[in-house]
Write a protein that holds these residues in place. Structure first.
Motif, PDB file in Angstrom:
ATOM      1  N   ALA A  14       0.706  -1.090  -0.431  1.00 13.35           N
ATOM      2  CA  ALA A  14       0.220  -0.167  -0.100  1.00 13.35           C
ATOM      3  C   ALA A  14       0.301   1.508   0.034  1.00 13.35           C
ATOM      4  CB  ALA A  14      -1.080  -0.447   1.002  1.00 13.35           C
ATOM      5  N   VAL A  15       1.961   1.240   1.052  1.00 11.69           N
ATOM      6  CA  VAL A  15       3.178   2.354   0.667  1.00 11.69           C
ATOM      7  C   VAL A  15       3.967   2.289  -0.651  1.00 11.69           C
ATOM      8  CG1 VAL A  15       4.769   3.131   1.895  1.00 11.69           C
ATOM      9  CG2 VAL A  15       3.123   2.349   3.236  1.00 11.69           C
ATOM     10  N   GLN A  16       4.096   1.435  -1.086  1.00 18.63           N
ATOM     11  CA  GLN A  16       5.089   0.973  -2.590  1.00 18.63           C
ATOM     12  C   GLN A  16       3.572   2.192  -3.515  1.00 18.63           C
ATOM     13  OE1 GLN A  16       7.366  -1.792  -3.273  1.00 18.63           O
ATOM     14  NE2 GLN A  16       7.360  -2.862  -0.889  1.00 18.63           N
ATOM     15  N   PRO A  24       6.515   8.490  -9.589  1.00 17.84           N
ATOM     16  CA  PRO A  24       6.865   8.715 -11.066  1.00 17.84           C
ATOM     17  C   PRO A  24       6.126   9.016 -11.436  1.00 17.84           C
ATOM     18  CG  PRO A  24       7.935   6.391  -9.863  1.00 17.84           C
ATOM     19  CD  PRO A  24       6.864   7.348  -8.519  1.00 17.84           C
ATOM     20  N   LEU A  25       4.520   8.375 -11.245  1.00 14.52           N
ATOM     21  CA  LEU A  25       3.189   8.910 -12.152  1.00 14.52           C
ATOM     22  C   LEU A  25       2.917  10.678 -11.495  1.00 14.52           C
ATOM     23  CD1 LEU A  25       1.241   5.903 -12.472  1.00 14.52           C
ATOM     24  CD2 LEU A  25       2.921   6.084 -13.282  1.00 14.52           C
ATOM     25  N   ALA A  26       3.590  10.804 -10.720  1.00 15.16           N
ATOM     26  CA  ALA A  26       3.169  12.833 -10.507  1.00 15.16           C
ATOM     27  C   ALA A  26       1.636  12.659 -10.162  1.00 15.16           C
ATOM     28  CB  ALA A  26       3.795  13.321 -11.412  1.00 15.16           C
ATOM     29  N   MET A  27       0.651  12.146 -10.256  1.00 16.64           N
ATOM     30  CA  MET A  27      -0.502  12.238  -8.987  1.00 16.64           C
ATOM     31  C   MET A  27      -0.588  13.040  -8.228  1.00 16.64           C
ATOM     32  SD  MET A  27      -2.408   8.293 -10.327  1.00 16.64           S
ATOM     33  CE  MET A  27      -3.629   8.738 -10.057  1.00 16.64           C
ATOM     34  N   LYS A  28      -1.483  13.713  -7.778  1.00 18.54           N
ATOM     35  CA  LYS A  28      -1.575  14.751  -7.048  1.00 18.54           C
ATOM     36  C   LYS A  28      -2.843  13.992  -6.088  1.00 18.54           C
ATOM     37  CE  LYS A  28      -0.857  19.180  -9.652  1.00 18.54           C
ATOM     38  NZ  LYS A  28      -1.576  19.801 -10.390  1.00 18.54           N
ATOM     39  N   SER A  29      -3.118  14.390  -4.541  1.00 23.04           N
ATOM     40  CA  SER A  29      -4.269  13.221  -3.930  1.00 23.04           C
ATOM     41  C   SER A  29      -5.388  14.142  -4.896  1.00 23.04           C
ATOM     42  CB  SER A  29      -4.201  14.132  -2.525  1.00 23.04           C
ATOM     43  OG  SER A  29      -4.279  15.523  -2.514  1.00 23.04           O
ATOM     44  N   LYS A  89      -7.988   8.391 -14.563  1.00 26.59           N
ATOM     45  CA  LYS A  89      -6.771   8.728 -13.542  1.00 26.59           C
ATOM     46  C   LYS A  89      -5.884   8.125 -13.925  1.00 26.59           C
ATOM     47  CE  LYS A  89      -8.646  13.769 -13.020  1.00 26.59           C
ATOM     48  NZ  LYS A  89      -7.892  14.624 -12.955  1.00 26.59           N
ATOM     49  N   PHE A  90      -5.598   7.254 -13.536  1.00 33.06           N
ATOM     50  CA  PHE A  90      -4.370   6.093 -13.288  1.00 33.06           C
ATOM     51  C   PHE A  90      -4.099   5.777 -14.217  1.00 33.06           C
ATOM     52  CE2 PHE A  90      -2.024   2.006 -12.686  1.00 33.06           C
ATOM     53  CZ  PHE A  90      -1.353   2.668 -11.914  1.00 33.06           C
ATOM     54  N   LEU A  91      -4.330   5.549 -15.558  1.00 32.25           N
ATOM     55  CA  LEU A  91      -4.076   4.530 -16.817  1.00 32.25           C
ATOM     56  C   LEU A  91      -3.856   6.010 -17.269  1.00 32.25           C
ATOM     57  CD1 LEU A  91      -6.937   2.412 -17.591  1.00 32.25           C
ATOM     58  CD2 LEU A  91      -4.907   1.741 -17.031  1.00 32.25           C
ATOM     59  N   SER A  92      -4.180   6.955 -16.606  1.00 34.54           N
ATOM     60  CA  SER A  92      -3.630   8.417 -17.633  1.00 34.54           C
ATOM     61  C   SER A  92      -2.474   8.865 -17.491  1.00 34.54           C
ATOM     62  CB  SER A  92      -4.884   9.896 -17.536  1.00 34.54           C
ATOM     63  OG  SER A  92      -4.708  10.281 -17.129  1.00 34.54           O
ATOM     64  N   ILE A  95      -0.032   5.965 -18.455  1.00 33.71           N
ATOM     65  CA  ILE A  95       0.267   5.922 -19.891  1.00 33.71           C
ATOM     66  C   ILE A  95       1.420   7.276 -20.290  1.00 33.71           C
ATOM     67  CG2 ILE A  95      -0.120   7.128 -22.035  1.00 33.71           C
ATOM     68  CD1 ILE A  95      -2.959   5.082 -21.181  1.00 33.71           C
ATOM     69  N   ALA A  96       1.411   8.545 -19.127  1.00 35.27           N
ATOM     70  CA  ALA A  96       1.812   9.785 -19.720  1.00 35.27           C
ATOM     71  C   ALA A  96       3.383   9.400 -19.014  1.00 35.27           C
ATOM     72  CB  ALA A  96       1.206  10.631 -19.541  1.00 35.27           C
ATOM     73  N   SER A  97       3.225   8.820 -17.883  1.00 33.13           N
ATOM     74  CA  SER A  97       4.801   9.308 -17.342  1.00 33.13           C
ATOM     75  C   SER A  97       6.029   8.038 -17.931  1.00 33.13           C
ATOM     76  CB  SER A  97       4.586   7.793 -16.133  1.00 33.13           C
ATOM     77  OG  SER A  97       4.361   6.772 -15.840  1.00 33.13           O
TER      78      SER A  97
END
Length: 195
Positions: A14-16, A24-29, A89-92, A95-97
């Motif tokens: 879960a932490v990883q 690496p995926l640069a997702m915001k909260s 959101k995760f897939l986009s 794919i962008a990373s």
């Protein structure tokens, strides 16, 4: 594999996963990432999965997979929760990373086109969408995943399009042959919508 990752990194999955999303995926909260487990205060918003005779309770925000549940609900093959928006959101972001682009590229190279029989299911973490339920999205060229409880997503590298279908096929029991027909009906509609 999940246990190996936990031992190698000294952190639970879960932490990883959270670090993967934020790093690496640069997702915001606010990007609503997928998550392991559900906070009790949000359980009223969760659709019950099914009654589990082994755990003697209705599963609401608990992983359905018994193997994953026996490992505290956090494994590499099951346990993530989220909405269709969270999956999109995760897939986009994936794919962008650079990491996702490398995975995307290697999986695209490993596809069998034209599609062979049986369909290629040996991609890295995903499978080629060549079976009867997946083939309508991308004509067998898509890549994606089926979840046991009824989740499915398929992505086409050529247009970077994806389709997500969230169902609860186990609410009335484990054997639900109708899910194949439902997927065969829905994925052509989603395929037409991407054109």
């Amino acid at each position: 594999l999940g246990a190996v990752l936990e031992r190698a990194k000294g952190k639970d999955l879960a932490v990883q996963f959270e670090e993967l999303c934020r790093g690496p995926l640069a997702m915001k909260s606010e990007d609503s990432p997928l998550q392991y487990g559900i906070a009790l205060k949000r359980q009223r918003q969760i659709v019950p999965t099914a009654y589990c005779a082994l755990r003697m309770k209705q599963l609401i925000g608990d992983v359905h997979d018994e193997n994953c549940a026996s490992l505290w609900g956090i494994t590499g093959h099951a346990g993530l929760f989220g909405t269709s928006r969270a999956i999109a959101k995760f897939l986009s972001h994936l794919i962008a990373s650079p990491l996702g682009a490398a995975l995307w590229s290697e999986n695209a190279k490993a596809r069998r086109i034209p599609l062979g029989t049986p369909p290629n299911e040996a991609l890295m973490g995903w499978r080629q969408g060549g079976d009867l339920a997946a083939k309508p999205f991308g004509g067998g060229c898509s890549m994606g995943h089926y979840g046991f409880a009824g989740v499915a997503f398929w992505a086409c590298p050529e247009g970077m399009d994806y389709a997500i279908l969230l169902t609860n096929r186990v609410i009335g029991g484990r054997t639900r042959p109708g899910i194949v027909g439902l997927r065969q009906a829905v994925f052509p509609l989603l395929n037409d919508a991407r054109r």
